[in-house]
Design a protein around this motif. Structure first.
Motif, PDB file in Angstrom:
ATOM      1  N   TRP A   1       5.102   2.212  -3.948  1.00  0.00           N
ATOM      2  CA  TRP A   1       3.910   1.783  -4.680  1.00  0.00           C
ATOM      3  C   TRP A   1       2.812   1.319  -3.716  1.00  0.00           C
ATOM      4  CZ3 TRP A   1       2.920   2.225  -9.811  1.00  0.00           C
ATOM      5  CH2 TRP A   1       1.804   1.567 -10.299  1.00  0.00           C
ATOM      6  N   GLY A   2       3.185   0.563  -2.692  1.00  0.00           N
ATOM      7  CA  GLY A   2       2.194   0.100  -1.722  1.00  0.00           C
ATOM      8  C   GLY A   2       1.570   1.228  -0.931  1.00  0.00           C
TER       9      GLY A   2
ATOM     10  N   GLY B   1      -2.310  -1.584   5.070  1.00  0.00           N
ATOM     11  CA  GLY B   1      -1.705  -1.222   3.790  1.00  0.00           C
ATOM     12  C   GLY B   1      -0.281  -0.711   3.948  1.00  0.00           C
TER      13      GLY B   1
ATOM     14  N   LYS C   1       3.937  -7.690  -4.814  1.00  0.00           N
ATOM     15  CA  LYS C   1       4.248  -9.126  -4.726  1.00  0.00           C
ATOM     16  C   LYS C   1       5.413  -9.488  -5.647  1.00  0.00           C
ATOM     17  CE  LYS C   1      -0.247 -11.050  -3.421  1.00  0.00           C
ATOM     18  NZ  LYS C   1      -1.371 -11.892  -3.877  1.00  0.00           N
TER      19      LYS C   1
ATOM     20  N   ASP D   1      -0.394  -5.740  -3.226  1.00  0.00           N
ATOM     21  CA  ASP D   1      -0.667  -5.503  -4.641  1.00  0.00           C
ATOM     22  C   ASP D   1       0.188  -6.435  -5.507  1.00  0.00           C
ATOM     23  OD1 ASP D   1      -1.995  -3.616  -6.633  1.00  0.00           O
ATOM     24  OD2 ASP D   1       0.111  -3.461  -7.220  1.00  0.00           O
TER      25      ASP D   1
ATOM     26  N   ASN E   1      -1.039   2.942  -3.046  1.00  0.00           N
ATOM     27  CA  ASN E   1      -2.297   2.187  -3.037  1.00  0.00           C
ATOM     28  C   ASN E   1      -3.027   2.329  -1.711  1.00  0.00           C
ATOM     29  OD1 ASN E   1      -1.942   1.253  -5.658  1.00  0.00           O
ATOM     30  ND2 ASN E   1      -0.794  -0.541  -4.987  1.00  0.00           N
ATOM     31  N   SER E   2      -2.285   2.420  -0.604  1.00  0.00           N
ATOM     32  CA  SER E   2      -2.919   2.582   0.706  1.00  0.00           C
ATOM     33  C   SER E   2      -3.631   3.924   0.799  1.00  0.00           C
ATOM     34  CB  SER E   2      -1.866   2.467   1.807  1.00  0.00           C
ATOM     35  OG  SER E   2      -1.269   1.196   1.804  1.00  0.00           O
TER      36      SER E   2
ATOM     37  N   SER F   1      -2.071 -10.325   0.745  1.00  0.00           N
ATOM     38  CA  SER F   1      -2.990  -9.212   0.538  1.00  0.00           C
ATOM     39  C   SER F   1      -2.349  -8.011  -0.146  1.00  0.00           C
ATOM     40  CB  SER F   1      -3.582  -8.767   1.875  1.00  0.00           C
ATOM     41  OG  SER F   1      -2.548  -8.366   2.760  1.00  0.00           O
TER      42      SER F   1
END
Length: 324
Positions: A235-236, A258, A111, A107, A239-240, A105
């Motif tokens: 980065w994650g 997230g 990944k 981004d 996005n969260s 799940s």
């Protein structure tokens, strides 16, 4: 006139009194037929008694019907159900927040960072296994070769003892013999030994480069993996926060997945970096021990060259005295 009025009045009073006395009897006469009408109904069960069980037999007994639940029991049941639903939801969330599900799940960029760090970790352990085998074999071969030439008196005898086996000690002996052959006719032993020592130093540097191959990659992985994982985490988390702003809620169930996915990148970076640093330090110690053995081999070849040179001068002096 007064007498007649008085008599009429008395007659009216007497009539009213008679009516008031007659009204209870009339009420009793009206109510009396009801018991009389019920008496036949009371006597009828003797005739209809046999048919009553046949008509009422299919009806379930009153005791078999479920008793209505009390309000307290219903409220307790509803509270238990409402308490079990959050527990089930929490268990489902815990099952969903596994490392594999978080990776799926995450981004695309996160990944890619995780896959790169996993490959770096795999490369670290591959280098560890390969270098352990290489260093163990090289150290054993060099020790065996040094034991074989420990009693040799010349370079030729040492080469004969080693045979056709290739190794760093054979390279030292070959370099010493080549320098002695090329310096034939030169009476300066110091120059021959210096040139031989220079050749030995080149061989040692080449062997050090060969045996340290891969250690630079270990150092790079150990130094950069935490920062690469931190980049994936940043980065994650970005996005969260974007997802939180779109959802317009700060509920933990929305925020936690997230952030957990983002922190997984840092965890994988540490998993790749910590073993790389430990393995690098281990190989630095083992390589240093092996290079000390290489230095011993260089010294052994230098001593054999010195013996050959002295023996050559002794034999040349003997020949000159014999000629005189």
């Amino acid at each position: 006139m007064n007498v007649s009025r008085f008599g009429a009045t008395c007659g009216v009073i007497l009539a009213l009194a008679m009516l008031s006395l007659a009204s209870p009897s009339l009420a009793q006469q009206k109510t009396a037929p009801a018991p009389a009408a019920q008496t036949p109904a009371a006597s009828q069960p003797t005739v209809q008694a046999p048919a009553a069980p046949a008509v009422q037999a299919p009806a379930p007994p009153a005791a078999a019907q479920p008793a209505p639940a009390s309000p307290a029991l219903e409220s307790a049941t509803s509270l238990a159900n409402s308490g079990s639903r959050p527990l089930k939801a929490e268990a489902a969330a815990l099952r969903e927040l596994s490392p594999w599900s978080m990776f799926l799940s995450a981004d695309v960029l996160v990944k890619a960072v995780m896959i790169g760090l996993a490959f770096a970790s795999l490369l670290t352990w591959t280098i560890f296994i390969a270098k352990m085998i290489e260093l163990a074999v090289a150290r054993r071969k060099l020790k065996t070769a040094l034991d074989k030439i420990s009693d040799s008196r010349s370079l030729a005898e040492a080469q004969f003892e080693l045979g056709a086996k290739r190794g760093v000690l054979s390279s030292f002996l070959a370099a010493a013999m080549r320098e002695a052959r090329l310096s034939a006719g030169i009476s300066s032993d110091t120059g021959i030994k210096e040139r031989a020592a220079s050749s030995f130093a080149e061989i040692m540097r080449a062997e050090a480069r060969r045996i340290r191959l891969g250690m630079g990659l270990l150092a790079t992985i150990g130094a950069t993996s935490p920062f690469v994982g931190l980049f994936g985490t940043v980065w994650g988390i970005m996005n969260s926060f974007i997802g939180i702003s779109k959802a317009q809620t700060t509920n933990l169930a929305v925020v936690a997945p997230g952030i957990a996915e983002a922190l997984l990148a840092t965890a994988i970076g540490l998993v790749a970096a910590i073993p790389a640093v430990i393995i690098y330090n281990h190989f630095a110690r083992v390589t240093k021990t092996y290079l000390e053995l290489v230095s011993r081999a260089s010294g052994a070849a230098g001593r054999l060259l010195s013996r050959d040179l002295d023996r050559t001068h002794v034999s040349s002096g003997t020949h000159s005295r014999a000629a005189e």
